[in-house]
Design a protein around this motif. Structure first.
Motif, PDB file in Angstrom:
ATOM      1  N   LYS A  92      34.173 104.275  71.897  1.00 28.15           N
ATOM      2  CA  LYS A  92      34.771 104.596  73.197  1.00 28.15           C
ATOM      3  C   LYS A  92      35.955 103.719  73.564  1.00 28.15           C
ATOM      4  O   LYS A  92      36.770 104.085  74.416  1.00 28.15           O
ATOM      5  CB  LYS A  92      33.707 104.495  74.302  1.00 28.15           C
TER       6      LYS A  92
ATOM      7  N   LYS B 258      26.552 110.853  77.485  1.00 27.89           N
ATOM      8  CA  LYS B 258      26.641 110.816  76.027  1.00 27.89           C
ATOM      9  C   LYS B 258      26.332 112.159  75.381  1.00 27.89           C
ATOM     10  O   LYS B 258      26.905 112.506  74.338  1.00 27.89           O
ATOM     11  CB  LYS B 258      25.715 109.739  75.464  1.00 27.89           C
TER      12      LYS B 258
ATOM     13  N   LYS C 201      42.746 106.868  73.380  1.00 27.05           N
ATOM     14  CA  LYS C 201      42.530 108.281  73.671  1.00 27.05           C
ATOM     15  C   LYS C 201      43.804 109.105  73.495  1.00 27.05           C
ATOM     16  O   LYS C 201      43.760 110.262  73.066  1.00 27.05           O
ATOM     17  CB  LYS C 201      41.988 108.439  75.083  1.00 27.05           C
TER      18      LYS C 201
ATOM     19  N   SER D  67      37.002 113.628  74.400  1.00 32.20           N
ATOM     20  CA  SER D  67      35.895 114.103  75.245  1.00 32.20           C
ATOM     21  C   SER D  67      35.573 113.133  76.369  1.00 32.20           C
ATOM     22  O   SER D  67      35.097 113.541  77.442  1.00 32.20           O
ATOM     23  CB  SER D  67      34.644 114.329  74.386  1.00 32.20           C
ATOM     24  N   THR D  68      35.835 111.846  76.149  1.00 36.01           N
ATOM     25  CA  THR D  68      35.554 110.861  77.201  1.00 36.01           C
ATOM     26  C   THR D  68      36.521 110.978  78.363  1.00 36.01           C
ATOM     27  O   THR D  68      36.292 110.370  79.417  1.00 36.01           O
ATOM     28  CB  THR D  68      35.602 109.426  76.634  1.00 36.01           C
ATOM     29  N   TYR D  69      37.614 111.720  78.179  1.00 35.56           N
ATOM     30  CA  TYR D  69      38.497 112.029  79.304  1.00 35.56           C
ATOM     31  C   TYR D  69      37.761 112.876  80.347  1.00 35.56           C
ATOM     32  O   TYR D  69      38.041 112.809  81.541  1.00 35.56           O
ATOM     33  CB  TYR D  69      39.710 112.844  78.831  1.00 35.56           C
TER      34      TYR D  69
ATOM     35  N   SER E 210      32.548 117.158  71.739  1.00 38.16           N
ATOM     36  CA  SER E 210      33.152 116.695  70.485  1.00 38.16           C
ATOM     37  C   SER E 210      32.842 117.666  69.354  1.00 38.16           C
ATOM     38  O   SER E 210      33.726 118.019  68.560  1.00 38.16           O
ATOM     39  CB  SER E 210      32.621 115.298  70.121  1.00 38.16           C
TER      40      SER E 210
ATOM     41  N   LYS F 149      31.248 111.510  80.929  1.00 37.10           N
ATOM     42  CA  LYS F 149      30.726 110.161  80.732  1.00 37.10           C
ATOM     43  C   LYS F 149      29.333 110.203  80.101  1.00 37.10           C
ATOM     44  O   LYS F 149      28.915 109.246  79.462  1.00 37.10           O
ATOM     45  CB  LYS F 149      30.652 109.427  82.078  1.00 37.10           C
TER      46      LYS F 149
ATOM     47  N   GLN G 109      29.234 107.236  69.162  1.00 37.17           N
ATOM     48  CA  GLN G 109      30.212 107.290  70.258  1.00 37.17           C
ATOM     49  C   GLN G 109      30.282 105.987  71.051  1.00 37.17           C
ATOM     50  O   GLN G 109      31.366 105.602  71.527  1.00 37.17           O
ATOM     51  CB  GLN G 109      29.907 108.456  71.205  1.00 37.17           C
ATOM     52  N   HIS G 110      29.155 105.302  71.188  1.00 33.15           N
ATOM     53  CA  HIS G 110      29.155 104.063  71.971  1.00 33.15           C
ATOM     54  C   HIS G 110      30.116 103.028  71.384  1.00 33.15           C
ATOM     55  O   HIS G 110      30.800 102.306  72.137  1.00 33.15           O
ATOM     56  CB  HIS G 110      27.737 103.482  72.027  1.00 33.15           C
TER      57      HIS G 110
ATOM     58  N   LEU H 146      36.847 110.547  71.525  1.00 30.52           N
ATOM     59  CA  LEU H 146      37.724 109.856  72.467  1.00 30.52           C
ATOM     60  C   LEU H 146      38.360 110.816  73.462  1.00 30.52           C
ATOM     61  O   LEU H 146      38.484 110.500  74.652  1.00 30.52           O
ATOM     62  CB  LEU H 146      38.805 109.096  71.694  1.00 30.52           C
TER      63      LEU H 146
ATOM     64  N   ILE I 123      29.373 114.419  75.872  1.00 29.69           N
ATOM     65  CA  ILE I 123      30.445 113.968  74.976  1.00 29.69           C
ATOM     66  C   ILE I 123      30.177 114.458  73.561  1.00 29.69           C
ATOM     67  O   ILE I 123      31.082 114.951  72.874  1.00 29.69           O
ATOM     68  CB  ILE I 123      30.562 112.429  75.005  1.00 29.69           C
TER      69      ILE I 123
END
Length: 210
Positions: A182, A123, A186, A116-118, A130, A121, A178-179, A114, A126
């Motif tokens: 998400k 995968k 966060k 890493s999604t900052y 992570s 985008k 991860q999908h 979460l 990420i």
């Protein structure tokens, strides 16, 4: 109006701050509370997550299962992380592995995804970031693990084998799940990771370096 989960978060922060100080001065008193602290951390973390989405729950549980199976294989064979065994500080064991370890795997990997999604985008990026975050936290904990009766490596401290194993397992888990994760919170993920860094960082730099 402040919701009850916010109070739970404040309490968790208090536990980590007081615990990091307490471990410096009286580790024998605070050590038995370690499994309960991990459970509390997981509880607060999940309170902020979209638990109405079954996919999120299954993904979190899937990471916990991957972590547990990897640890069992690791303890029994030495193939994944090297030759090591667990002490008694982390609570009840199954097949030589504390059950709280699977929870910590899910917690660290999910929170790292979460955060890493900052930044990314993609995968793959990420999953890589992570894994780097999870492995970095493990590196810090490894310096303390034997002294805190967490786990013991046959050669003393963990070697490169261990960190490659941590990176690989967390990378696979992050790539697979991860999908479905998400949509999680966060900000609480960043707080949880920060608390773990604070806790183990304070213990390491004060208790063992000064």
């Amino acid at each position: 109006m402040i919701k009850w989960r916010t109070y739970a978060l404040y309490f968790l922060i208090l536990v980590y701050v007081s615990g990091s100080i307490g471990f410096v001065y009286n580790p024998s008193f605070f050590l038995p509370f370690t499994p309960f602290t991990l459970l509390l951390t997981c509880f607060v973390f999940l309170c902020y997550q979209p638990l109405k989405k079954k996919t999120f729950i299954f993904a979190f549980a899937g990471i916990a299962l991957i972590g547990f199976v990897s640890e069992v294989i690791g303890v029994k064979t030495g193939l994944v992380f090297g030759n090591y065994y667990y002490g008694h500080a982390l609570g009840i064991k199954l097949l030589g592995v504390p059950l709280t370890i699977s929870i910590n795997w899910a917690l660290l990997v999910t929170a790292s995804i979460l955060v890493s999604t900052y930044i990314f985008k993609n995968k793959w990026m990420i999953a890589i970031l992570s894994s780097v975050m999870v492995t970095s936290i493990d590196f810090l904990i490894e310096q303390l693990a034997p002294r805190l009766d967490f786990w013991y490596f046959s050669g003393g401290l963990a070697g490169l084998h261990n960190y490659i194993g941590w990176f690989f397992v967390s990378f696979v888990a992050a790539l697979l799940f991860q999908h479905d994760l998400k949509s999680g919170d966060k900000k609480i993920s960043l707080i949880i990771l920060g608390l773990q860094l604070l806790f183990f960082g304070v213990i390491y730099f004060i208790n063992f370096k000064i």
